[in-house]
Design a protein around this motif. Structure first.
Motif, PDB file in Angstrom:
ATOM      1  N   LEU A 407     -26.656 -14.939 -22.370  1.00 20.46           N
ATOM      2  CA  LEU A 407     -26.991 -13.858 -23.283  1.00 20.46           C
ATOM      3  C   LEU A 407     -25.799 -12.950 -23.534  1.00 20.46           C
ATOM      4  O   LEU A 407     -25.515 -12.568 -24.675  1.00 20.46           O
ATOM      5  CB  LEU A 407     -28.168 -13.055 -22.711  1.00 20.46           C
ATOM      6  CG  LEU A 407     -28.657 -11.871 -23.539  1.00 20.46           C
ATOM      7  CD1 LEU A 407     -29.132 -12.341 -24.910  1.00 20.46           C
ATOM      8  CD2 LEU A 407     -29.785 -11.156 -22.814  1.00 20.46           C
ATOM      9  N   PHE A 408     -25.038 -12.595 -22.475  1.00 19.83           N
ATOM     10  CA  PHE A 408     -23.877 -11.723 -22.645  1.00 19.83           C
ATOM     11  C   PHE A 408     -22.808 -12.396 -23.503  1.00 19.83           C
ATOM     12  O   PHE A 408     -22.163 -11.765 -24.357  1.00 19.83           O
ATOM     13  CB  PHE A 408     -23.291 -11.348 -21.289  1.00 19.83           C
ATOM     14  CG  PHE A 408     -24.266 -10.622 -20.387  1.00 19.83           C
ATOM     15  CD1 PHE A 408     -25.239  -9.812 -20.930  1.00 19.83           C
ATOM     16  CD2 PHE A 408     -24.214 -10.767 -19.013  1.00 19.83           C
ATOM     17  CE1 PHE A 408     -26.144  -9.152 -20.115  1.00 19.83           C
ATOM     18  CE2 PHE A 408     -25.113 -10.115 -18.207  1.00 19.83           C
ATOM     19  CZ  PHE A 408     -26.076  -9.306 -18.755  1.00 19.83           C
ATOM     20  N   ASN A 409     -22.578 -13.693 -23.271  1.00 23.41           N
ATOM     21  CA  ASN A 409     -21.557 -14.401 -24.059  1.00 23.41           C
ATOM     22  C   ASN A 409     -21.943 -14.440 -25.527  1.00 23.41           C
ATOM     23  O   ASN A 409     -21.087 -14.285 -26.420  1.00 23.41           O
ATOM     24  CB  ASN A 409     -21.388 -15.813 -23.524  1.00 23.41           C
ATOM     25  CG  ASN A 409     -20.742 -15.815 -22.151  1.00 23.41           C
ATOM     26  OD1 ASN A 409     -20.032 -14.872 -21.806  1.00 23.41           O
ATOM     27  ND2 ASN A 409     -20.974 -16.864 -21.365  1.00 23.41           N
ATOM     28  N   LYS A 435     -23.526  -3.763 -22.514  1.00 24.82           N
ATOM     29  CA  LYS A 435     -23.323  -3.138 -21.205  1.00 24.82           C
ATOM     30  C   LYS A 435     -24.652  -2.657 -20.613  1.00 24.82           C
ATOM     31  O   LYS A 435     -24.892  -2.783 -19.404  1.00 24.82           O
ATOM     32  CB  LYS A 435     -22.349  -1.983 -21.331  1.00 24.82           C
ATOM     33  CG  LYS A 435     -20.923  -2.446 -21.593  1.00 24.82           C
ATOM     34  CD  LYS A 435     -20.001  -1.275 -21.796  1.00 24.82           C
ATOM     35  CE  LYS A 435     -18.576  -1.771 -22.097  1.00 24.82           C
ATOM     36  NZ  LYS A 435     -17.658  -0.672 -22.351  1.00 24.82           N
ATOM     37  N   LEU A 436     -25.509  -2.115 -21.470  1.00 29.27           N
ATOM     38  CA  LEU A 436     -26.809  -1.686 -20.969  1.00 29.27           C
ATOM     39  C   LEU A 436     -27.607  -2.863 -20.442  1.00 29.27           C
ATOM     40  O   LEU A 436     -28.220  -2.802 -19.374  1.00 29.27           O
ATOM     41  CB  LEU A 436     -27.591  -0.982 -22.075  1.00 29.27           C
ATOM     42  CG  LEU A 436     -27.252   0.481 -22.340  1.00 29.27           C
ATOM     43  CD1 LEU A 436     -28.060   0.990 -23.512  1.00 29.27           C
ATOM     44  CD2 LEU A 436     -27.520   1.322 -21.120  1.00 29.27           C
ATOM     45  N   ILE A 441     -30.027  -6.312 -16.325  1.00 27.52           N
ATOM     46  CA  ILE A 441     -30.415  -7.666 -15.941  1.00 27.52           C
ATOM     47  C   ILE A 441     -29.651  -8.164 -14.731  1.00 27.52           C
ATOM     48  O   ILE A 441     -30.220  -8.710 -13.785  1.00 27.52           O
ATOM     49  CB  ILE A 441     -30.207  -8.628 -17.140  1.00 27.52           C
ATOM     50  CG1 ILE A 441     -31.132  -8.214 -18.295  1.00 27.52           C
ATOM     51  CG2 ILE A 441     -30.474 -10.061 -16.730  1.00 27.52           C
ATOM     52  CD1 ILE A 441     -30.911  -8.998 -19.562  1.00 27.52           C
ATOM     53  N   SER A 442     -28.344  -7.914 -14.715  1.00 29.16           N
ATOM     54  CA  SER A 442     -27.518  -8.596 -13.716  1.00 29.16           C
ATOM     55  C   SER A 442     -27.547  -7.924 -12.360  1.00 29.16           C
ATOM     56  O   SER A 442     -27.145  -8.508 -11.373  1.00 29.16           O
ATOM     57  CB  SER A 442     -26.066  -8.675 -14.206  1.00 29.16           C
ATOM     58  OG  SER A 442     -25.522  -7.368 -14.336  1.00 29.16           O
ATOM     59  N   ALA A 458     -23.402   6.984 -20.698  1.00 26.56           N
ATOM     60  CA  ALA A 458     -22.495   7.101 -21.841  1.00 26.56           C
ATOM     61  C   ALA A 458     -22.794   6.032 -22.882  1.00 26.56           C
ATOM     62  O   ALA A 458     -22.783   6.295 -24.091  1.00 26.56           O
ATOM     63  CB  ALA A 458     -21.047   7.002 -21.358  1.00 26.56           C
ATOM     64  N   SER A 459     -23.075   4.812 -22.431  1.00 27.12           N
ATOM     65  CA  SER A 459     -23.419   3.749 -23.375  1.00 27.12           C
ATOM     66  C   SER A 459     -24.720   4.081 -24.101  1.00 27.12           C
ATOM     67  O   SER A 459     -24.842   3.848 -25.313  1.00 27.12           O
ATOM     68  CB  SER A 459     -23.567   2.423 -22.626  1.00 27.12           C
ATOM     69  OG  SER A 459     -22.352   2.051 -22.012  1.00 27.12           O
TER      70      SER A 459
END
Length: 688
Positions: A407-409, A435-436, A441-442, A458-459
């Motif tokens: 998902l991140f990729n 980033k959120l 998830i991770s 901040a995000s």
């Protein structure tokens, strides 16, 4: 070798069955309380015997005290009569002044004779006293013959000079001294005297009063009123004034002062024996009466009663103990049979049954044990089937999972493609979202470092600024030593979301997050310059926050959970709703002094700059369903990011840190709100 023998002995002595342990426990539970009871009984009995013996001694001494007091008081009454008799004192003063030289000899004789008659009348009734009046001019008046004892010889006594210091009705009691009267010496070896002074108005002494009695008038009282006790009269210096044994008079008190008890009695040891001493003071001088008695003789009649009761108690304990052992053996027979059945089951014989039935607990235990054996085969089949279903469910769960890195990729590829097409705002929005999601998830652990939570914050602020039309400025003022403090994930995001939606109402403004660390707490504040709230809503909100506790086992929160379920909390919490309570002056503009790092419009990671004042909308549609009346229970119904409300934040933090965690809200209308959090540095106790 010795250790093996000792272990073997312990093994032989140790009870091997429940029946034996129950009997041993019963014996211990009977004997230990019985032994303690007997010890306490003996102690209390000894104390009761002692009190009774003391009471008997004091009662006897009280009788003696009354009689002795009457004798000595009679001596004082004679002195008082002479001292207050105005006719006698007027005559004494006339004699000492020398003004009666011209008086008629017959009148002199009659006046002197009247005084002597009055002195004789004082000693006719009651005890026999010897009264002496000495005048300063050398004249004297006595109730006895001057041939028996020369009155002027009183001045030669050692104690006579001490009369000079007496005033008014003060008296001096002389110690016991050899009898001075010739006719009394043979039958009465010692005498006691009391002396007073006669003074004029100018305090000049014009005479002395001396009243004397024989010592054996007092010692004879000791023999009449006491039996088996030695009684003596002591003066203030501890010397014997009167005793039935005349040889002891004048000697020092022979018994030690150390005692086991404080008060009017004592028990002392002398010559290897214990003695009971009772003491009572006399009311008008520093003399005291003392009785002495062997302690064994004082308690012999009382202790025999208690000894018979003691023996009866021991016999009762032994009889009931034997009866208890017999009854226990009968009661535990079913337990022994059940134990043999369980041993057979342990060896693999599932067909055996105990056959124990009854209405008591053991009967029900045997019946249920047999039922359990009947169901063993069914349970084995059920367990096998359950394990097969579990393996199938785990396989389906593994197949349904999506690997987070995939998902991140994909999101990163979309961001790069958007940047190549010239849309940096959308690319930043995708990066912040990535980033959120990565943080959500991770991360498997619940606790993260504070700087990671601030990065997430901040995000989130960047995403919100891209959604709404007006910019919100996020300022971070965090002490450097607080960055590495472990905190629960997503505990700040709901507070900032409430400030954005309900405090600033999705308009431009400033949200300031600060943190400092002391010895006990991590102190954090989240403040905004938004709409604030009314005092009554603020008070209601703080009350609900204080009452909030850890979530209950059914998944709902503590206090206020029902309101959240009904959706009635929007107003009460919408005021956290509006941010948090009023910020104290100077709190927002702390600088970088004292090792503190001021972070404004920046994230927490590395040197990477995060602008929380980005433009709005970057291609994303503003969510119109987040109005100022959104619920404080997380806004899951209003499209929030986390779905976590203020009450849930308090419940989570108290579940982690215990009751040491505190959160309060301060607010003023149109001046903004401040939320203050006090996070203990050590995790609080939690219920499991």
């Amino acid at each position: 070798m010795g250790s093996r023998i000792g272990s073997r002995v312990k093994e032989l002595l140790a009870p091997r069955s429940f029946r034996h342990r129950l009997m041993a426990a019963s014996v211990v539970c009977i004997l230990v309380p019985a032994f303690i009871t007997l010890i306490v009984y003996n102690s209390l009995t000894e104390e009761a015997v002692k009190r009774q013996a003391v009471a008997n001694a004091e009662d006897s001494l009280q009788l003696v005290n009354g009689s002795v007091t009457n004798v000595l008081k009679g001596m004082l009454n004679v002195a008082n009569y002479i001292q207050v008799n105005s006719d006698m004192n007027a005559y004494f003063k006339l004699l000492t002044s020398g003004n009666d030289d011209g008086s008629d000899p017959y009148e002199k004789f009659m006046a002197r004779n009247r005084v002597l008659q009055q002195l004789d009348s004082l000693t006719v009734l009651g005890e026999k006293f010897f009264v002496t009046v000495l005048l300063s001019n050398g004249e004297f008046f006595t109730s006895y013959s001057a041939d028996d004892y020369r009155p002027l010889s009183w001045k030669n006594h050692e104690w006579f000079g001490r009369l000079e210091s007496l005033r008014g009705f003060q008296s001096y009691w002389s110690p016991a001294e050899p009898t001075a009267f010739g006719l009394e010496k043979l039958d009465h070896p010692y005498q006691l005297s009391v002396g007073r002074t006669l003074r004029k108005e100018n305090s000049e002494i014009y005479g002395y009063i001396i009243v004397t009695t024989m010592e054996d008038q007092i010692s004879s009282i000791f023999g009449r009123l006491t039996a088996g006790q030695e009684v003596m009269l002591l003066d203030g210096d501890g010397r014997i004034v009167s005793d039935r044994d005349p040889s002891k008079i004048g000697e020092a008190y022979p018994y030690p002062e150390g005692s086991e008890e404080a008060g009017s009695y004592s028990i002392v040891k002398r010559d290897g024996a214990r003695w009971l001493l009772a003491r009572q003071p006399l009311p008008f001088n520093d003399w005291s009466l003392v009785s002495v008695q062997p302690y064994k003789e004082a308690i012999v009649n009382i202790s025999s009663i208690f000894n018979r009761v003691f023996l009866f108690q021991i016999a009762s304990f032994v009889a009931f103990l034997l009866l208890l052992l017999v009854l226990l053996r009968e009661f535990t027979k079913p337990l022994a049979r059940l134990g043999r059945t369980t041993s057979a089951v342990q060896r693999g014989n599932l067909s055996i049954r105990s056959g124990i039935r009854g209405q008591d607990e053991i009967g029900r235990l045997g019946f249920l044990f047999d039922q359990m054996l009947d169901r063993v085969q069914e349970m084995i089949a059920e367990v096998s089937e359950t394990q097969a279903r579990k393996r199938k469910a785990e396989l389906k769960m593994l197949q349904a999972q999506i690997h987070p890195h995939f998902l991140f990729n994909v999101l990163n590829s979309i961001r790069m493609k958007v940047m190549r097409r010239g849309d940096p705002e959308s690319a930043k929005m995708i990066a912040s979202l990535s980033k959120l999601l990565r943080m959500t998830i991770s991360k498997e652990e619940d606790a993260i470092f504070l700087h990671e939570e601030l990065d997430l914050l901040a995000s989130y602020a960047e995403l919100m600024n891209l959604r709404q039309k007006e910019e919100v400025r996020l300022e971070l003022d965090v002490a450097s030593e607080a960055f590495l403090v472990k905190v629960p994930r997503f505990f700040l995001q709901p507070l900032v979301e409430n400030a954005l939606v309900h405090g600033l109402k999705q308009r431009a403004g400033t949200i300031r997050v600060s943190a400092e660390l002391d010895r006990l707490f991590l102190k954090m504040t989240v403040e905004d310059d938004g709409a604030g709230m009314e005092p009554d809503r603020l008070a209601a909100l703080n009350a609900r926050l204080n009452a909030a506790g850890p979530p209950s086992p059914n998944g709902r929160g503590g206090a206020g959970a029902e309101e959240e379920e009904d959706g009635t909390e929007s107003e009460a919490e919408g005021s956290t709703e509006r941010g948090s309570a009023g910020r104290t002056a100077g709190g927002a503009d702390r600088g970088a002094e004292g090792g503190r790092e001021r972070r404004t419009d920046r994230g927490v990671n590395g040197g990477m700059e995060r602008r929380a004042d980005r433009g709005v909308n970057g291609g994303m549609e503003r969510r119109a369903d987040r109005g100022a009346e959104g619920s404080a229970d997380g806004g899951a119904r209003g499209g929030s990011f986390s779905g976590i409300g203020l009450l849930n934040v308090v419940e989570r933090m108290r579940m982690v840190f215990g009751d040491g965690f505190r959160m309060s809200v301060e607010s003023e209308p149109e001046r903004g709100s401040t939320i203050r959090l006090y996070i203990p540095r050590k995790e609080g106790a939690r219920d499991v």
